[in-house]
Each structure stands twice: as C-alpha cells, then as structure tokens.
Design a protein around this motif. Structure first.
Motif, short mmCIF file in Angstrom:
data_model
loop_
_atom_site.label_atom_id
_atom_site.label_comp_id
_atom_site.label_asym_id
_atom_site.label_seq_id
_atom_site.Cartn_x
_atom_site.Cartn_y
_atom_site.Cartn_z
N VAL A 185 0.84 -1.20 0.00
CA VAL A 185 0.00 0.00 0.00
C VAL A 185 0.87 1.25 0.00
O VAL A 185 0.58 2.23 -0.69
N ASP A 186 1.96 1.22 0.75
CA ASP A 186 2.87 2.36 0.78
C ASP A 186 3.47 2.62 -0.59
O ASP A 186 3.51 3.77 -1.05
N TYR A 187 3.92 1.57 -1.27
CA TYR A 187 4.47 1.75 -2.60
C TYR A 187 3.40 2.21 -3.58
O TYR A 187 3.66 3.00 -4.48
N GLN A 188 2.19 1.70 -3.43
CA GLN A 188 1.11 2.08 -4.33
C GLN A 188 0.80 3.57 -4.22
O GLN A 188 0.57 4.24 -5.23
N THR A 189 0.81 4.09 -3.03
CA THR A 189 0.45 5.50 -2.84
C THR A 189 1.60 6.45 -3.07
O THR A 189 1.37 7.63 -3.35
N ARG A 190 2.86 5.97 -3.00
CA ARG A 190 3.98 6.91 -3.10
C ARG A 190 4.86 6.72 -4.31
O ARG A 190 5.30 7.71 -4.90
N PHE A 191 5.18 5.47 -4.72
CA PHE A 191 6.25 5.29 -5.69
C PHE A 191 5.85 4.68 -7.02
O PHE A 191 6.54 4.87 -8.01
N ASN A 192 4.80 3.90 -7.08
CA ASN A 192 4.50 3.14 -8.29
C ASN A 192 4.27 4.00 -9.52
O ASN A 192 4.61 3.60 -10.63
N TRP A 193 3.67 5.15 -9.36
CA TRP A 193 3.41 6.00 -10.52
C TRP A 193 4.73 6.47 -11.14
O TRP A 193 4.87 6.53 -12.36
N PHE A 194 5.73 6.76 -10.31
CA PHE A 194 7.01 7.21 -10.84
C PHE A 194 7.81 6.04 -11.41
O PHE A 194 8.50 6.19 -12.41
N ASN A 232 0.86 -2.26 -9.31
CA ASN A 232 -0.08 -2.32 -8.18
C ASN A 232 -0.60 -3.73 -7.99
O ASN A 232 -0.74 -4.20 -6.86
N LEU A 233 -0.89 -4.42 -9.08
CA LEU A 233 -1.38 -5.79 -8.99
C LEU A 233 -0.35 -6.71 -8.34
O LEU A 233 -0.67 -7.49 -7.45
N ILE A 234 0.88 -6.59 -8.76
CA ILE A 234 1.95 -7.43 -8.19
C ILE A 234 2.18 -7.09 -6.73
O ILE A 234 2.27 -7.97 -5.88
N ARG A 235 2.26 -5.81 -6.42
CA ARG A 235 2.56 -5.40 -5.05
C ARG A 235 1.46 -5.74 -4.07
O ARG A 235 1.72 -5.94 -2.89
N LEU A 236 0.21 -5.80 -4.51
CA LEU A 236 -0.89 -6.04 -3.59
C LEU A 236 -1.39 -7.47 -3.57
O LEU A 236 -2.14 -7.85 -2.68
N THR A 237 -1.00 -8.30 -4.54
CA THR A 237 -1.49 -9.68 -4.56
C THR A 237 -0.39 -10.71 -4.35
O THR A 237 -0.60 -11.68 -3.64
N THR A 238 0.75 -10.54 -4.95
CA THR A 238 1.79 -11.56 -4.91
C THR A 238 2.83 -11.31 -3.82
O THR A 238 3.16 -12.22 -3.06
N LEU A 239 3.34 -10.13 -3.75
CA LEU A 239 4.46 -9.86 -2.86
C LEU A 239 4.14 -9.98 -1.37
O LEU A 239 5.01 -10.43 -0.61
N PRO A 240 2.94 -9.63 -0.89
CA PRO A 240 2.67 -9.89 0.53
C PRO A 240 2.77 -11.37 0.91
O PRO A 240 3.28 -11.71 1.97
#
Length: 80
Positions: free
Chosen positions: A23-32, A45-53
C-alpha cells in the motif's frame, strides 16, 4: 512454543508487513516507477498487492520455523 506456532506468527507478521509495504508503494512510488504509463502502473499495483505480501509471508514463515527449531534444540537435545 512449538516451531509450528512460531511459523504461524512469522506468516502473519510477514503478511502484514507485505500488505503495508504494498500500500505504501502504491500510494507513493509506483506511478514514478511506471514512467507515467497507466498499464505499467496497474501491473505494479497488482503485483505489489497480490503476490508480494504472500512472498513476504513465506520468507518470514520459514525464518520463524527455523527460529522455533533453534529454540527447541538449543544444544542438540530437545528442551521440554
């Protein structure tokens, strides 16, 4: 505590950390990181919120299991 209990605590803490980090990466860094491309942003966002946790949960679960065994067999003999 048996190693299975420490494994469970490791899984839960790793899953919580992975979700927080995603969630932190989604709100701060993923767009850049995506170079302002909507398709890459969605994929990140899909990878960071479904697979990596779950990957974090697996890593901390394995670590917790071995920590539990290290606690159980301190000097080579089981501690009851």
């Amino acid at each position: 505590m048996p190693p299975q209990t420490i494994l469970f605590y490791g899984l839960i803490s790793g899953l919580g950390f992975g979700i927080y980090e995603g969630v932190d990466y989604q709100t701060r860094f993923n767009w850049f990181f995506s170079g302002f491309n909507a398709a890459e942003y969605y994929l990140l966002n899909l990878i960071r919120l479904t697979t990596l946790p779950f990957l974090h949960a697996i890593w901390t679960g394995i670590a917790g299991y071995f920590i539990g065994f290290a606690r159980l067999y301190r000097n080579g003999a089981p501690v009851c």
